[in-house]
Design a protein around this motif. Structure first.
Motif, PDB file in Angstrom:
ATOM      1  N   VAL A  12       0.819  -1.219   0.000  1.00 33.44           N
ATOM      2  CA  VAL A  12       0.000   0.000   0.000  1.00 33.44           C
ATOM      3  C   VAL A  12       0.852   1.269   0.000  1.00 33.44           C
ATOM      4  N   PRO A  13       1.775   1.465   0.944  1.00 27.54           N
ATOM      5  CA  PRO A  13       2.557   2.705   0.885  1.00 27.54           C
ATOM      6  C   PRO A  13       3.501   2.759  -0.319  1.00 27.54           C
ATOM      7  N   LEU A  14       3.992   1.599  -0.745  1.00 26.64           N
ATOM      8  CA  LEU A  14       4.887   1.606  -1.903  1.00 26.64           C
ATOM      9  C   LEU A  14       4.145   1.933  -3.203  1.00 26.64           C
ATOM     10  N   THR A  15       2.851   1.702  -3.232  1.00 26.01           N
ATOM     11  CA  THR A  15       2.068   2.045  -4.415  1.00 26.01           C
ATOM     12  C   THR A  15       1.824   3.549  -4.465  1.00 26.01           C
ATOM     13  N   VAL A  16       1.595   4.158  -3.327  1.00 28.98           N
ATOM     14  CA  VAL A  16       1.246   5.579  -3.264  1.00 28.98           C
ATOM     15  C   VAL A  16       2.486   6.472  -3.231  1.00 28.98           C
ATOM     16  N   ALA A  17       3.570   6.015  -2.606  1.00 28.22           N
ATOM     17  CA  ALA A  17       4.754   6.852  -2.363  1.00 28.22           C
ATOM     18  C   ALA A  17       5.361   7.478  -3.617  1.00 28.22           C
ATOM     19  N   PRO A  18       5.583   6.764  -4.717  1.00 30.99           N
ATOM     20  CA  PRO A  18       6.210   7.414  -5.865  1.00 30.99           C
ATOM     21  C   PRO A  18       5.368   8.538  -6.465  1.00 30.99           C
ATOM     22  N   PHE A  19       4.072   8.413  -6.378  1.00 29.01           N
ATOM     23  CA  PHE A  19       3.207   9.439  -6.971  1.00 29.01           C
ATOM     24  C   PHE A  19       2.997  10.602  -6.011  1.00 29.01           C
ATOM     25  N   ALA A  20       2.959  10.327  -4.716  1.00 28.03           N
ATOM     26  CA  ALA A  20       2.765  11.384  -3.729  1.00 28.03           C
ATOM     27  C   ALA A  20       4.017  12.235  -3.575  1.00 28.03           C
ATOM     28  N   ALA A  21       5.185  11.604  -3.601  1.00 29.78           N
ATOM     29  CA  ALA A  21       6.445  12.331  -3.429  1.00 29.78           C
ATOM     30  C   ALA A  21       6.857  13.054  -4.706  1.00 29.78           C
ATOM     31  N   GLY A  22       6.390  12.600  -5.834  1.00 31.93           N
ATOM     32  CA  GLY A  22       6.722  13.262  -7.096  1.00 31.93           C
ATOM     33  C   GLY A  22       8.015  12.771  -7.716  1.00 31.93           C
ATOM     34  N   SER A  23       8.722  11.853  -7.079  1.00 35.08           N
ATOM     35  CA  SER A  23       9.951  11.329  -7.667  1.00 35.08           C
ATOM     36  C   SER A  23       9.776   9.843  -7.921  1.00 35.08           C
ATOM     37  N   GLY A  42      10.053   1.212 -16.311  1.00 31.41           N
ATOM     38  CA  GLY A  42       9.695   0.753 -14.978  1.00 31.41           C
ATOM     39  C   GLY A  42       8.190   0.803 -14.770  1.00 31.41           C
ATOM     40  N   VAL A  43       7.760   0.154 -13.727  1.00 31.10           N
ATOM     41  CA  VAL A  43       6.324  -0.010 -13.480  1.00 31.10           C
ATOM     42  C   VAL A  43       5.658   1.305 -13.084  1.00 31.10           C
ATOM     43  N   THR A  44       6.239   2.042 -12.136  1.00 25.80           N
ATOM     44  CA  THR A  44       5.583   3.274 -11.694  1.00 25.80           C
ATOM     45  C   THR A  44       5.565   4.329 -12.806  1.00 25.80           C
ATOM     46  N   GLU A  45       6.614   4.399 -13.605  1.00 18.56           N
ATOM     47  CA  GLU A  45       6.612   5.338 -14.733  1.00 18.56           C
ATOM     48  C   GLU A  45       5.575   4.930 -15.768  1.00 18.56           C
ATOM     49  N   ALA A  71       9.004 -17.325 -11.509  1.00 17.90           N
ATOM     50  CA  ALA A  71      10.369 -17.000 -11.948  1.00 17.90           C
ATOM     51  C   ALA A  71      10.361 -16.277 -13.287  1.00 17.90           C
ATOM     52  N   LEU A  72       9.501 -16.694 -14.198  1.00 16.36           N
ATOM     53  CA  LEU A  72       9.412 -16.049 -15.508  1.00 16.36           C
ATOM     54  C   LEU A  72       8.902 -14.612 -15.387  1.00 16.36           C
ATOM     55  N   VAL A  73       7.893 -14.391 -14.560  1.00 20.35           N
ATOM     56  CA  VAL A  73       7.378 -13.041 -14.350  1.00 20.35           C
ATOM     57  C   VAL A  73       8.425 -12.182 -13.650  1.00 20.35           C
ATOM     58  N   GLY A  74       9.155 -12.758 -12.696  1.00 24.25           N
ATOM     59  CA  GLY A  74      10.227 -12.011 -12.033  1.00 24.25           C
ATOM     60  C   GLY A  74      11.309 -11.585 -13.016  1.00 24.25           C
ATOM     61  N   LEU A  75      11.672 -12.485 -13.929  1.00 18.90           N
ATOM     62  CA  LEU A  75      12.650 -12.133 -14.968  1.00 18.90           C
ATOM     63  C   LEU A  75      12.111 -11.027 -15.870  1.00 18.90           C
ATOM     64  N   GLY A  76      10.829 -11.127 -16.229  1.00 21.18           N
ATOM     65  CA  GLY A  76      10.221 -10.092 -17.069  1.00 21.18           C
ATOM     66  C   GLY A  76      10.177  -8.748 -16.374  1.00 21.18           C
ATOM     67  N   LEU A  77       9.841  -8.740 -15.089  1.00 17.46           N
ATOM     68  CA  LEU A  77       9.830  -7.475 -14.345  1.00 17.46           C
ATOM     69  C   LEU A  77      11.234  -6.895 -14.215  1.00 17.46           C
ATOM     70  N   TYR A  78      12.224  -7.757 -14.009  1.00 22.74           N
ATOM     71  CA  TYR A  78      13.607  -7.279 -13.930  1.00 22.74           C
ATOM     72  C   TYR A  78      14.033  -6.628 -15.255  1.00 22.74           C
ATOM     73  N   GLU A  79      13.717  -7.291 -16.347  1.00 21.67           N
ATOM     74  CA  GLU A  79      14.049  -6.720 -17.670  1.00 21.67           C
ATOM     75  C   GLU A  79      13.320  -5.403 -17.900  1.00 21.67           C
ATOM     76  N   PHE A  80      12.052  -5.337 -17.482  1.00 19.55           N
ATOM     77  CA  PHE A  80      11.271  -4.118 -17.665  1.00 19.55           C
ATOM     78  C   PHE A  80      11.821  -2.979 -16.816  1.00 19.55           C
ATOM     79  N   GLU A  81      12.297  -3.304 -15.611  1.00 20.48           N
ATOM     80  CA  GLU A  81      12.859  -2.286 -14.725  1.00 20.48           C
ATOM     81  C   GLU A  81      14.214  -1.781 -15.215  1.00 20.48           C
ATOM     82  N   THR A  82      15.057  -2.684 -15.713  1.00 20.80           N
ATOM     83  CA  THR A  82      16.415  -2.275 -16.083  1.00 20.80           C
ATOM     84  C   THR A  82      16.509  -1.727 -17.497  1.00 20.80           C
ATOM     85  N   ASN A  83      15.726  -2.235 -18.428  1.00 19.30           N
ATOM     86  CA  ASN A  83      15.863  -1.842 -19.825  1.00 19.30           C
ATOM     87  C   ASN A  83      14.744  -0.948 -20.338  1.00 19.30           C
ATOM     88  N   ASP A  84      13.757  -0.660 -19.507  1.00 15.55           N
ATOM     89  CA  ASP A  84      12.641   0.167 -19.953  1.00 15.55           C
ATOM     90  C   ASP A  84      12.331   1.192 -18.856  1.00 15.55           C
TER      91      ASP A  84
END
Length: 177
Positions: free
Chosen positions: A90-101, A166-169, A151-164
């Motif tokens: 819950v706080p990790l979902t709201v924090a990036p948008f509330a803080a603005g960074s 990211g989820v919050t963006e 494991a496959l979804v974790g690998l996909g999320l890692y690739e999305f975070e490092t090469n694209d």
């Protein structure tokens, strides 16, 4: 769908009335003999998708219920861990948008918690709906399948975070689109 069922009911009644005039009186059947089986608003038949498993009785009536071996990763510790993960999202979902960074570390922790939360939820589904006593091979197969998909979804999320971006963006861009 209802009009199709009604026309077939009317057709059946008309055919029955025509046939009633041809048959002798002692062979006549009631006009609406199949109406109990016909449901005007039901689109599917009553049949099971999967046949029920074999019904096997193990033990007697007075046998005690088996007590599982104590394990620190199950029971109240497991439940507490699930609640902490769910509450941490819950706080990790709201924090990036509330803080603005949009911090990549916060994004990575959010992705990891979402992955663990999803895995634990699906693991409970496998545990609850595929009993090990009745389906030992299917239970093991679904457990390994869940581990592989996690494991496959974790690998996909890692690739999305490092090469694209990211989820919050991505959520931010979709929100403002």
């Amino acid at each position: 769908m209802a009009s199709i069922a009604r026309t077939s009911l009317l057709r059946e009644a008309a055919t029955a009335s025509r046939m009633a005039s041809v048959r002798p009186v002692f062979q006549q059947q009631p006009l609406f003999q199949n109406t109990a089986r016909i449901a005007a608003f039901h689109a599917s038949s009553r049949r099971n998708l999967l046949p029920p498993p074999q019904q096997v009785v193990v033990g007697g009536v007075n046998d005690a219920a088996p007590v599982p071996a104590p394990n620190p990763s199950h029971g109240s510790y497991h439940w507490t861990f699930e609640r902490l993960v769910a509450a941490g999202i819950v706080p990790l979902t709201v924090a990036p948008f509330a803080a603005g960074s949009l911090n990549p570390t916060t994004d990575a922790i959010l992705c990891a918690l979402l992955l663990v939360h999803s895995h634990l939820g699906f693991q409970v589904l496998v545990t609850d709906y595929i009993p090990e006593k009745r389906f030992p091979k299917a239970r093991k197969g679904f457990s390994w399948g869940l581990n592989a998909v996690t494991a496959l979804v974790g690998l996909g999320l890692y690739e999305f975070e490092t090469n694209d971006v990211g989820v919050t963006e991505l959520v931010s861009k979709l929100w403002h689109a």
